[in-house]
Motif scaffolding. Structure first.
Motif, mmCIF file in Angstrom:
data_model
loop_
_atom_site.group_PDB
_atom_site.id
_atom_site.type_symbol
_atom_site.label_atom_id
_atom_site.label_comp_id
_atom_site.label_asym_id
_atom_site.label_seq_id
_atom_site.Cartn_x
_atom_site.Cartn_y
_atom_site.Cartn_z
ATOM 1 N N UNK A 188 -5.219 -5.569 0.762
ATOM 2 C CA UNK A 188 -5.738 -6.900 0.012
ATOM 3 C C UNK A 188 -6.623 -7.856 1.021
ATOM 4 N N UNK A 189 -7.481 -8.338 0.391
ATOM 5 C CA UNK A 189 -8.385 -9.252 1.218
ATOM 6 C C UNK A 189 -8.053 -10.523 0.784
ATOM 7 N N UNK A 190 -7.289 -11.175 1.623
ATOM 8 C CA UNK A 190 -7.050 -12.706 1.253
ATOM 9 C C UNK A 190 -7.693 -13.807 1.777
ATOM 10 N N UNK A 191 -7.659 -14.767 0.931
ATOM 11 C CA UNK A 191 -8.263 -16.140 1.722
ATOM 12 C C UNK A 191 -7.511 -17.331 1.204
ATOM 13 N N UNK A 192 -7.675 -18.112 1.954
ATOM 14 C CA UNK A 192 -6.758 -19.582 1.358
ATOM 15 C C UNK A 192 -7.931 -20.609 1.100
ATOM 16 N N UNK A 193 -9.087 -20.249 0.555
ATOM 17 C CA UNK A 193 -10.267 -21.082 0.323
ATOM 18 C C UNK A 193 -10.763 -20.524 -0.742
ATOM 19 N N UNK A 252 -10.344 10.379 -2.530
ATOM 20 C CA UNK A 252 -9.829 9.675 -1.342
ATOM 21 C C UNK A 252 -10.032 8.085 -1.375
ATOM 22 N N UNK A 253 -9.620 7.432 -0.396
ATOM 23 C CA UNK A 253 -10.107 5.898 -0.489
ATOM 24 C C UNK A 253 -9.014 4.959 -0.248
ATOM 25 N N UNK A 254 -9.333 3.992 0.506
ATOM 26 C CA UNK A 254 -8.433 2.629 0.358
ATOM 27 C C UNK A 254 -8.605 1.840 -0.882
ATOM 28 N N UNK A 255 -7.689 1.498 -1.565
ATOM 29 C CA UNK A 255 -8.089 0.698 -2.902
ATOM 30 C C UNK A 255 -8.171 -0.551 -2.242
ATOM 31 N N UNK A 256 -9.472 -1.309 -2.675
ATOM 32 C CA UNK A 256 -9.669 -2.701 -2.354
ATOM 33 C C UNK A 256 -9.363 -3.649 -3.282
ATOM 34 N N UNK A 257 -8.216 -4.373 -2.993
ATOM 35 C CA UNK A 257 -7.898 -5.616 -3.783
ATOM 36 C C UNK A 257 -8.097 -6.502 -3.220
ATOM 37 N N UNK A 307 0.933 -1.312 1.238
ATOM 38 C CA UNK A 307 -0.404 -2.199 1.339
ATOM 39 C C UNK A 307 -0.404 -2.856 2.850
ATOM 40 N N UNK A 308 -1.902 -3.083 3.129
ATOM 41 C CA UNK A 308 -1.770 -4.071 4.132
ATOM 42 C C UNK A 308 -2.737 -5.066 3.806
ATOM 43 N N UNK A 309 -2.959 -6.150 4.676
ATOM 44 C CA UNK A 309 -3.541 -7.367 4.355
ATOM 45 C C UNK A 309 -4.537 -7.823 5.469
ATOM 46 N N UNK A 310 -5.737 -8.116 4.837
ATOM 47 C CA UNK A 310 -6.679 -8.623 5.793
ATOM 48 C C UNK A 310 -7.072 -10.075 5.511
ATOM 49 N N UNK A 311 -6.750 -11.259 6.126
ATOM 50 C CA UNK A 311 -6.883 -12.470 5.874
ATOM 51 C C UNK A 311 -8.201 -12.996 6.319
ATOM 52 N N UNK A 312 -9.162 -13.685 5.410
ATOM 53 C CA UNK A 312 -10.284 -14.451 6.170
ATOM 54 C C UNK A 312 -9.744 -15.971 6.369
ATOM 55 N N UNK A 313 -9.775 -16.270 7.500
ATOM 56 C CA UNK A 313 -9.193 -17.614 7.822
ATOM 57 C C UNK A 313 -10.291 -18.768 8.295
ATOM 58 N N UNK A 341 -0.655 -7.013 8.858
ATOM 59 C CA UNK A 341 -1.838 -8.111 8.551
ATOM 60 C C UNK A 341 -2.826 -8.347 9.490
ATOM 61 N N UNK A 342 -4.007 -8.424 9.218
ATOM 62 C CA UNK A 342 -5.176 -8.674 10.198
ATOM 63 C C UNK A 342 -5.810 -10.055 9.783
ATOM 64 N N UNK A 343 -6.071 -10.638 10.747
ATOM 65 C CA UNK A 343 -6.876 -11.895 10.456
ATOM 66 C C UNK A 343 -8.195 -11.998 10.877
ATOM 67 N N UNK A 344 -9.176 -12.159 10.080
ATOM 68 C CA UNK A 344 -10.720 -12.416 10.469
ATOM 69 C C UNK A 344 -10.783 -13.811 10.331
ATOM 70 N N UNK A 345 -11.047 -14.531 11.839
ATOM 71 C CA UNK A 345 -11.107 -15.747 11.969
ATOM 72 C C UNK A 345 -12.542 -16.273 11.813
ATOM 73 N N UNK A 346 -12.789 -17.135 11.072
ATOM 74 C CA UNK A 346 -14.272 -17.435 10.778
ATOM 75 C C UNK A 346 -14.116 -18.959 11.393
#
Ligand code: PA5
Length: 436
Positions: free
Chosen positions: A269-274, A297-302, A324-330, A380-385
């Motif tokens: 799950x690619x997540x954002x709070x914006x 094969x593959x990771x289902x991108x949501x 599931x796992x989550x990646x947050x754009x912060x 959960x991973x966070x990509x800090x912008x």
């Protein structure tokens, strides 16, 4: 300067050192395959050097035409589907006002930008034609193959409207074509009718094409500093080319998502709070969906938009099946400087937050959710912008493109083809061409 950083505290509890070290070795091999052009689809690696090896002539032409479009059109219709529109829409949404399309030309300072040709809805097309009736408009039709049905149907319809409105000769000066540099229906039509034409390099696939004229012309029309986007991507192309995974956040992200996939977590799950990241998430879904989802094969991108989707998908994420796992754009800095007012009557008992930035409240939601999801066994991973700038978004685009290519090789697929997309097309065209 690097403007994006991966935070992995919410991943570490779910992976072992052994898994990480093993995956790092495989990432290094995938890096070599990209470098030596020895992996699958290696004839489609033009995106790697796009930001560093710019086509200056094309860039000047983009700037010149963007100025012309700004003068000649109140509405700029960008016709394209998949990789031929998602990147441009993603970036424009990030930098324009949320209500840009409700503003006047002088408030917005550029034509209204409408994306079309990304569906086959009669309602959408009829409403668009009705809307354009009393507007000055120009068209950018984008299709690498030149024959994709969705944009073709829309282009044919709007070309007729444009020609009826301005006459064939004047209409031609309002049609901008972005396509294959050598062949195809659109290419030939552009030559014949002397439309302005922009190239999609042969070795750049649709979903990797946002940093070509596919994305750059619409960005330029929206007054986005696309050269800063390219500069950011160029910086990323150096910094995220470090073979040492521990010093390369992009490779680390690819490594983590594949360790998780191999332990049964095959939905990301690619997540954002914006909310203005909504189409960035759509762009990511297409990039990874078409690149990884093949050969069974593959990771289902949501994707999820928080906090909105905490009130729809939140329950599932917290408590549903643990696959599931989550990646947050912060986005770390919010420049909107929007504060909650203090009220004498405190009718809603919110004075304890008075004077606080709305972004502060949003960040507490983010931190609280992060902890809840990790506690609920969602890695959960966070990509800090650091800041929402063109330069950093250029880095983020390149980060995902590179991570996607590496992930595809880790998975053992060709990340640059999309054979599965043909099945629906074949059936649809068969039905459309059948006599019954
Ligand atoms: O990534 C891809 O290659 C696809 O998503 C294409 O961008 C999409 O199918 C549109 O193709 P075309 O630009 O040929 O119309």
């Amino acid at each position: 300067m690097q403007g994006i950083f991966l935070e992995d505290d919410g991943i570490k509890p779910f992976i072992t050192d052994e898994e990480y070290e093993g995956m790092c070795k495989r990432v290094e091999q995938a890096h070599d395959m990209l470098e030596n052009k020895s992996g699958k689809g290696s004839d489609m690696l033009g995106w790697i050097d796009l930001p560093a090896n710019r086509d200056e002539e094309e860039i000047e032409k983009i700037k010149k035409c963007a100025k012309r479009i700004n003068k000649q059109a109140d509405v700029f219709v960008v016709i394209g589907i998949g990789g031929s529109y998602l990147g441009a829409k993603a970036i424009i949404d990030l930098f324009d006002s949320t209500f840009s399309n409700l503003q006047t030309y002088s408030e917005r300072k550029h034509p209204q930008i409408i994306f079309a040709g990304n569906n086959l809805s009669g309602k959408y097309l009829r409403n668009l034609v009705e809307y354009l009736e009393d507007k000055d408009f120009a068209i950018n039709v984008i299709s690498k193959s030149g024959s994709t049905l969705e944009p073709a149907v829309t282009f044919r319809t709007l070309k007729v409207v444009l020609e009826q409105k301005y006459g064939e000769v004047m209409a031609a000066s309002r049609i901008y074509v972005t396509t294959d540099p050598e062949k195809g229906i659109l290419h030939d039509l552009a030559i014949k009718n002397e439309y302005e034409m922009f190239k999609i390099p042969k070795d750049v696939g649709g979903r990797y094409s946002v940093l070509t004229a596919v994305g750059l012309l619409p960005m330029a029309v929206a007054n986005i500093n696309f050269e800063d986007v390219l500069d950011g991507a160029q910086f990323a192309s150096f910094v995220f080319n470090n073979k040492d995974v521990s010093n390369n956040d992009c490779y680390k992200y690819a490594a983590y998502r594949n360790i998780l996939r191999e332990s049964g977590k095959d939905i990301e799950l690619l997540a954002s709070y914006e909310p203005s990241f909504q189409y960035f998430i759509e762009w990511y879904k297409q990039l990874f969906g078409e690149s990884e989802g093949k050969d069974g094969k593959g990771i289902f991108p949501a994707g999820v938009n928080f906090t909105t989707d905490l009130h729809s998908m939140g329950q599932w994420i917290q408590d549903g099946k643990r696959n599931i796992f989550e990646t947050v754009i912060n986005v770390q800095v919010d420049r909107s400087l929007t504060y909650l007012p203090e009220l004498e009557d405190n009718f809603d008992n919110l004075n304890y937050l008075a004077g606080k930035e709305i972004d502060y409240i949003n960040k507490q939601a983010f931190k609280g959710t992060l902890k809840a999801h990790v506690d609920g066994k969602v890695p959960t991973m966070v990509i800090n912008l650091e800041d929402l700038t063109e330069y950093n978004i250029g880095q983020l685009i390149y980060f995902f493109e590179k991570a996607c290519a590496i992930s595809g090789y880790l998975l053992g697929v060709n990340p640059f083809d999309q054979p599965g997309v043909e099945a629906y097309k074949k059936n649809m065209l068969g039905l459309l061409k059948s006599k019954e």
